[in-house]
Design a protein around this motif. Structure first.
Motif, PDB file in Angstrom:
ATOM      1  N   GLY A  34       8.548   6.440 -20.345  1.00  0.00           N
ATOM      2  CA  GLY A  34       9.677   6.962 -21.037  1.00  0.00           C
ATOM      3  C   GLY A  34       9.748   8.446 -21.304  1.00  0.00           C
ATOM      4  O   GLY A  34      10.621   8.995 -21.773  1.00  0.00           O
ATOM      5  N   TYR A  35       8.532   9.115 -20.767  1.00  0.00           N
ATOM      6  CA  TYR A  35       8.661  10.441 -20.603  1.00  0.00           C
ATOM      7  C   TYR A  35       8.810  11.277 -19.445  1.00  0.00           C
ATOM      8  O   TYR A  35       8.988  12.339 -19.349  1.00  0.00           O
ATOM      9  CB  TYR A  35       7.111  10.966 -21.193  1.00  0.00           C
ATOM     10  CG  TYR A  35       6.966  10.253 -22.629  1.00  0.00           C
ATOM     11  CD1 TYR A  35       7.642  11.058 -23.782  1.00  0.00           C
ATOM     12  CD2 TYR A  35       6.271   9.145 -22.943  1.00  0.00           C
ATOM     13  CE1 TYR A  35       7.371  10.742 -24.921  1.00  0.00           C
ATOM     14  CE2 TYR A  35       6.319   8.719 -24.089  1.00  0.00           C
ATOM     15  CZ  TYR A  35       6.555   9.412 -25.215  1.00  0.00           C
ATOM     16  OH  TYR A  35       6.634   8.867 -26.602  1.00  0.00           O
ATOM     17  N   ILE A  36       8.708  10.404 -18.156  1.00  0.00           N
ATOM     18  CA  ILE A  36       9.258  10.927 -16.736  1.00  0.00           C
ATOM     19  C   ILE A  36      10.570  10.314 -16.655  1.00  0.00           C
ATOM     20  O   ILE A  36      10.470   9.039 -16.237  1.00  0.00           O
ATOM     21  CB  ILE A  36       7.885  10.782 -16.052  1.00  0.00           C
ATOM     22  CG1 ILE A  36       6.869  11.427 -16.328  1.00  0.00           C
ATOM     23  CG2 ILE A  36       8.460  11.267 -14.576  1.00  0.00           C
ATOM     24  CD1 ILE A  36       5.768  10.938 -15.216  1.00  0.00           C
ATOM     25  N   THR A  37      11.562  11.256 -16.976  1.00  0.00           N
ATOM     26  CA  THR A  37      13.049  10.539 -16.947  1.00  0.00           C
ATOM     27  C   THR A  37      13.864  10.657 -15.561  1.00  0.00           C
ATOM     28  O   THR A  37      13.515  11.745 -14.841  1.00  0.00           O
ATOM     29  CB  THR A  37      13.920  11.013 -17.927  1.00  0.00           C
ATOM     30  OG1 THR A  37      14.029  12.513 -17.866  1.00  0.00           O
ATOM     31  CG2 THR A  37      13.456  10.810 -19.255  1.00  0.00           C
ATOM     32  N   PHE A  38      13.920   9.472 -14.970  1.00  0.00           N
ATOM     33  CA  PHE A  38      14.989   9.217 -13.728  1.00  0.00           C
ATOM     34  C   PHE A  38      15.731   8.332 -13.744  1.00  0.00           C
ATOM     35  O   PHE A  38      16.363   7.790 -12.788  1.00  0.00           O
ATOM     36  CB  PHE A  38      14.122   9.652 -12.579  1.00  0.00           C
ATOM     37  CG  PHE A  38      12.777   8.538 -12.653  1.00  0.00           C
ATOM     38  CD1 PHE A  38      13.120   7.244 -12.042  1.00  0.00           C
ATOM     39  CD2 PHE A  38      11.522   8.866 -12.866  1.00  0.00           C
ATOM     40  CE1 PHE A  38      11.999   6.404 -11.879  1.00  0.00           C
ATOM     41  CE2 PHE A  38      10.655   7.940 -12.722  1.00  0.00           C
ATOM     42  CZ  PHE A  38      10.705   6.638 -12.303  1.00  0.00           C
ATOM     43  N   ARG A  39      15.577   7.305 -14.641  1.00  0.00           N
ATOM     44  CA  ARG A  39      16.285   6.025 -14.743  1.00  0.00           C
ATOM     45  C   ARG A  39      17.716   6.307 -15.214  1.00  0.00           C
ATOM     46  O   ARG A  39      18.877   5.824 -14.829  1.00  0.00           O
ATOM     47  CB  ARG A  39      15.534   5.151 -15.553  1.00  0.00           C
ATOM     48  CG  ARG A  39      14.146   4.639 -14.924  1.00  0.00           C
ATOM     49  CD  ARG A  39      13.914   3.337 -15.060  1.00  0.00           C
ATOM     50  NE  ARG A  39      12.598   3.138 -14.936  1.00  0.00           N
ATOM     51  CZ  ARG A  39      11.900   3.075 -13.530  1.00  0.00           C
ATOM     52  NH1 ARG A  39      12.649   3.157 -12.534  1.00  0.00           N
ATOM     53  NH2 ARG A  39      10.504   2.759 -13.439  1.00  0.00           N
ATOM     54  N   SER A  40      18.036   7.100 -16.291  1.00  0.00           N
ATOM     55  CA  SER A  40      19.397   7.050 -16.738  1.00  0.00           C
ATOM     56  C   SER A  40      20.235   7.959 -15.588  1.00  0.00           C
ATOM     57  O   SER A  40      19.911   8.993 -14.992  1.00  0.00           O
ATOM     58  CB  SER A  40      19.660   7.865 -17.888  1.00  0.00           C
ATOM     59  OG  SER A  40      19.107   8.990 -17.983  1.00  0.00           O
ATOM     60  N   MET A  41      21.402   7.693 -15.488  1.00  0.00           N
ATOM     61  CA  MET A  41      22.357   8.618 -14.714  1.00  0.00           C
ATOM     62  C   MET A  41      22.661  10.040 -15.046  1.00  0.00           C
ATOM     63  O   MET A  41      22.768  10.797 -14.262  1.00  0.00           O
ATOM     64  CB  MET A  41      23.996   7.958 -14.953  1.00  0.00           C
ATOM     65  CG  MET A  41      23.954   6.596 -14.223  1.00  0.00           C
ATOM     66  SD  MET A  41      23.281   6.801 -12.379  1.00  0.00           S
ATOM     67  CE  MET A  41      24.453   5.313 -11.665  1.00  0.00           C
ATOM     68  N   LYS A  42      22.083  10.292 -16.606  1.00  0.00           N
ATOM     69  CA  LYS A  42      22.115  11.699 -16.755  1.00  0.00           C
ATOM     70  C   LYS A  42      20.993  12.381 -16.137  1.00  0.00           C
ATOM     71  O   LYS A  42      21.018  13.589 -15.908  1.00  0.00           O
ATOM     72  CB  LYS A  42      22.209  11.701 -18.254  1.00  0.00           C
ATOM     73  CG  LYS A  42      22.427  13.254 -19.008  1.00  0.00           C
ATOM     74  CD  LYS A  42      22.403  12.978 -20.342  1.00  0.00           C
ATOM     75  CE  LYS A  42      22.649  14.286 -21.065  1.00  0.00           C
ATOM     76  NZ  LYS A  42      22.959  14.051 -22.496  1.00  0.00           N
ATOM     77  N   SER A  43      19.833  11.808 -15.831  1.00  0.00           N
ATOM     78  CA  SER A  43      18.745  12.540 -15.409  1.00  0.00           C
ATOM     79  C   SER A  43      18.821  12.304 -13.787  1.00  0.00           C
ATOM     80  O   SER A  43      17.881  13.216 -13.258  1.00  0.00           O
ATOM     81  CB  SER A  43      17.559  11.427 -15.721  1.00  0.00           C
ATOM     82  OG  SER A  43      17.144  11.721 -17.157  1.00  0.00           O
ATOM     83  N   GLN A  44      19.715  11.595 -13.246  1.00  0.00           N
ATOM     84  CA  GLN A  44      19.803  11.593 -11.754  1.00  0.00           C
ATOM     85  C   GLN A  44      20.855  12.718 -11.428  1.00  0.00           C
ATOM     86  O   GLN A  44      22.194  12.651 -11.115  1.00  0.00           O
ATOM     87  CB  GLN A  44      20.224  10.265 -11.253  1.00  0.00           C
ATOM     88  CG  GLN A  44      19.278   9.259 -11.526  1.00  0.00           C
ATOM     89  CD  GLN A  44      19.524   7.964 -11.078  1.00  0.00           C
ATOM     90  OE1 GLN A  44      20.598   7.749 -10.553  1.00  0.00           O
ATOM     91  NE2 GLN A  44      18.653   6.825 -11.451  1.00  0.00           N
TER      92      GLN A  44
END
Length: 192
Positions: A34-44
């Protein structure tokens, strides 16, 4: 949308700098998912300059893309403060070199380096009466991620000051050392 050989394709896959995909990234440490974010579209993101306000509330910086957090950490300490485009260029060069050396997705290399680079245990001071002693404590996942990013960028910045090698090459060394790809006697080592 593009047409390739009569077929209609849409450019819906998000790739950093149009090169590296977020789709095949994974975090092996479940505590840090939950602390290394790349799954949500906002993070990509295509370009890591979101201009988000991630310091408004506690834990909001978790939503910042991890590559942008690395870039923000590169722009510290006076002479580099506020030069985000320069830091983005450094990070892009570093990712290119990682891709050339390993042949893997450099975002996965960076995620693995952040996972392994943070401390798992720390010590704190406990006072009982007039006696102060050190006590071992576990480190929270957010602090592990923050410490790993800070230490990689700090090491690259300090080792590149007044040196011939560029900060891109030296940040590659610190990322790969955190990931345990390179040994100390590598030809990329700043110390030899």
């Amino acid at each position: 949308e593009m047409q390739v050989k009569g077929e209609l394709q849409s450019a819906t896959e998000h790739k950093l700098f149009g090169k590296w995909s977020y789709s095949d990234l994974n975090v092996s440490d479940t505590g840090l998912e939950g602390y290394i974010t790349f799954r949500s579209m906002k993070s990509q993101v295509f370009y890591p300059h979101t201009a988000g306000r991630y310091q408004q509330r506690s834990f909001r910086k978790v939503g910042c893309p991890f590559v942008e957090r690395m870039i923000n950490s590169l722009m510290m300490h006076g002479r580099n403060a506020g030069k985000k485009l320069m830091a983005i260029k450094i990070m892009k060069q570093t990712l290119e070199i990682i891709h050339l050396m390993t042949g893997k997705n450099p975002l996965q290399v960076l995620v693995t380096a952040i996972e392994k680079g943070g401390p798992r245990e720390d010590s704190t001071r406990i006072q009982m009466g007039g006696v102060i002693k050190k006590q071992a404590v576990d480190v929270s996942p957010l602090r592990r991620v923050n410490s790993a990013i800070y230490m990689m960028c700090y090491g690259a910045r300090e080792s590149s000051f007044r040196k011939i090698k560029t900060i891109s090459e030296l940040s590659l060394i610190h990322i790969c050392r955190c990931r345990r790809l390179l040994t100390c006697r590598s030809r990329w080592s700043p110390y030899h």
